[in-house]
Design a protein around this motif. Structure first.
Motif, PDB file in Angstrom:
ATOM      1  N   LYS A 245       0.830  -1.211   0.000  1.00 54.30           N
ATOM      2  CA  LYS A 245       0.000   0.000   0.000  1.00 54.30           C
ATOM      3  C   LYS A 245       0.863   1.259   0.000  1.00 54.30           C
ATOM      4  O   LYS A 245       0.574   2.230  -0.723  1.00 54.30           O
ATOM      5  CB  LYS A 245      -0.911  -0.027   1.231  1.00 54.30           C
TER       6      LYS A 245
ATOM      7  N   ILE B   8       2.776   1.844  -3.390  1.00 52.47           N
ATOM      8  CA  ILE B   8       1.909   2.330  -4.456  1.00 52.47           C
ATOM      9  C   ILE B   8       1.522   3.794  -4.233  1.00 52.47           C
ATOM     10  O   ILE B   8       1.228   4.519  -5.198  1.00 52.47           O
ATOM     11  CB  ILE B   8       0.646   1.443  -4.548  1.00 52.47           C
ATOM     12  N   ASP B   9       1.551   4.241  -3.006  1.00 54.87           N
ATOM     13  CA  ASP B   9       1.048   5.574  -2.634  1.00 54.87           C
ATOM     14  C   ASP B   9       1.921   6.687  -3.230  1.00 54.87           C
ATOM     15  O   ASP B   9       3.076   6.866  -2.818  1.00 54.87           O
ATOM     16  CB  ASP B   9       1.017   5.693  -1.116  1.00 54.87           C
TER      17      ASP B   9
ATOM     18  N   ARG C 213      10.427   5.891  -1.561  1.00 55.97           N
ATOM     19  CA  ARG C 213      10.018   4.501  -1.796  1.00 55.97           C
ATOM     20  C   ARG C 213      11.177   3.659  -2.323  1.00 55.97           C
ATOM     21  O   ARG C 213      11.319   2.482  -1.953  1.00 55.97           O
ATOM     22  CB  ARG C 213       8.826   4.470  -2.762  1.00 55.97           C
TER      23      ARG C 213
ATOM     24  N   LEU D  61       3.272  -6.236  -7.772  1.00 52.99           N
ATOM     25  CA  LEU D  61       3.425  -4.815  -8.064  1.00 52.99           C
ATOM     26  C   LEU D  61       3.876  -4.576  -9.503  1.00 52.99           C
ATOM     27  O   LEU D  61       3.617  -3.514 -10.070  1.00 52.99           O
ATOM     28  CB  LEU D  61       4.426  -4.169  -7.102  1.00 52.99           C
TER      29      LEU D  61
ATOM     30  N   SER E  82       0.959  -3.797 -11.444  1.00 49.64           N
ATOM     31  CA  SER E  82       0.150  -2.692 -10.923  1.00 49.64           C
ATOM     32  C   SER E  82       0.491  -1.394 -11.653  1.00 49.64           C
ATOM     33  O   SER E  82       1.483  -1.314 -12.383  1.00 49.64           O
ATOM     34  CB  SER E  82       0.414  -2.533  -9.426  1.00 49.64           C
TER      35      SER E  82
ATOM     36  N   ILE F  42       1.886   1.086 -10.580  1.00 49.72           N
ATOM     37  CA  ILE F  42       2.919   1.768  -9.816  1.00 49.72           C
ATOM     38  C   ILE F  42       3.909   2.468 -10.770  1.00 49.72           C
ATOM     39  O   ILE F  42       4.089   2.050 -11.922  1.00 49.72           O
ATOM     40  CB  ILE F  42       3.662   0.760  -8.908  1.00 49.72           C
TER      41      ILE F  42
ATOM     42  N   LYS G  68       9.186   0.303 -10.400  1.00 48.99           N
ATOM     43  CA  LYS G  68       9.299  -1.036 -10.994  1.00 48.99           C
ATOM     44  C   LYS G  68      10.749  -1.350 -11.351  1.00 48.99           C
ATOM     45  O   LYS G  68      11.214  -2.477 -11.154  1.00 48.99           O
ATOM     46  CB  LYS G  68       8.410  -1.131 -12.235  1.00 48.99           C
TER      47      LYS G  68
END
Length: 304
Positions: free
Chosen positions: A184, A187-188, A196, A220, A223, A225, A230
């Motif tokens: 979570k 991704i934020d 991150r 992920l 996702s 993201i 990545k």
């Protein structure tokens, strides 16, 4: 061998066992009164208070429950470590740190309950040092409780000063609820790409063999993201470039691939195949993915 801190309690407890049912209730009430009086006297001295609470932490379940009640009392916390102590001492040198460590050392459900309940205590948040100690301690509570997750979520906000520590604790915990919280946060977009990325390089690398963590990282990659994140995920899963990623004082190393479980290796191999079929890798990353795949294949051959 430690002496009993409250000798009158021990004597009175024996009296309760010896007395009949008609007097047991009165005797129990007297014991409670004696204990409260003795504890009140002890709270005037930090060291004496600490020693009494430490005995509770090392006692049976009922004594640990009593410790929980005491640690939820702001007045007890204020006597245990003064404002001056919090200003001058490192968190690990405080008396409260010794009690938290004792609960961590127990590692049983009773101790885990106390740690989880402390996460709900408003008074606990009055000092940053207590927050830091509890963030770390909750890493030992597996699976992570709802109270732990809520506490970690609260203290992993952008620029709150705790996020790095919290993410590290969640990954060290390794249970599904903790790793879900890490996902979570990764991704934020309110957390910067730099922040991150730092979590991935500093906290993920030492645990990159962990199956639950690898499963999350693989998910992920599918996702929405940020592409930069990545790319860092690919780096930390398949490569290790300490000279580039860390300063000389903050070196972080991954566990050996040979210690990876079969399920974890399968995740890495599956993602490697997907990445090698894509056009998202740099030449350096492609070399690292190929090398990792070859290494795992060789390990599998050695194990057969």
């Amino acid at each position: 061998m430690k002496t009993t801190r409250f000798p009158l309690l021990a004597a009175s407890a024996c009296a309760v066992i010896a007395c009949g049912d008609s007097t047991a209730t009165d005797a129990t009430a007297r014991i409670a009164t004696i204990e409260e009086t003795a504890f009140a006297e002890a709270t005037s001295n930090s060291e004496t208070l600490y020693n009494g609470l430490l005995e509770m932490a090392r006692g049976d379940a009922s004594r640990v429950s009593e410790l929980q009640r005491r640690l939820l009392d702001p007045a007890v916390l204020e006597v245990l470590d003064s404002k001056a102590d919090y200003e001058t001492e490192m968190p690990e040198d405080l008396y409260i740190a010794g009690l938290i460590q004792a609960l961590m050392d127990r590692g049983d459900p009773v101790a885990h309950k106390v740690l989880s309940q402390l996460a709900l205590a408003p008074a606990w948040a009055d000092e940053d040092a207590r927050i830091e100690l509890l963030i770390r301690a909750l890493a030992t509570v597996r699976p992570a409780t709802p109270e732990a997750i809520a506490f970690w979520d609260k203290y992993s906000q952008p620029e709150d000063g705790f996020a790095n520590l919290t993410i590290d604790a969640c990954i060290a915990n390794g249970s599904a609820p903790a790793i879900d919280l890490v996902a979570k946060k990764l991704i934020d977009p309110k957390h910067s790409v730099e922040e991150r990325s730092g979590w991935l390089y500093s906290s993920v690398v030492p645990h990159r063999n962990d199956e639950t963590l690898l499963t999350m990282l693989e998910s992920l990659m599918d996702s929405p993201i940020n592409a930069e994140i990545k790319a860092v995920i690919v780096d930390v899963m398949f490569d290790h470039r300490p000279e580039e990623w860390y300063s000389i004082h903050t070196q972080v190393f991954p566990p050996p691939r040979a210690e990876m479980s079969a399920d974890s290796a399968a995740i890495v191999m599956r993602l490697a195949d997907r990445l090698l079929q894509s056009d998202t890798l740099t030449d350096q990353q492609r070399e690292a993915v190929v090398a990792t795949k070859k290494q795992i294949e060789n390990l599998r051959e050695e194990q057969t």
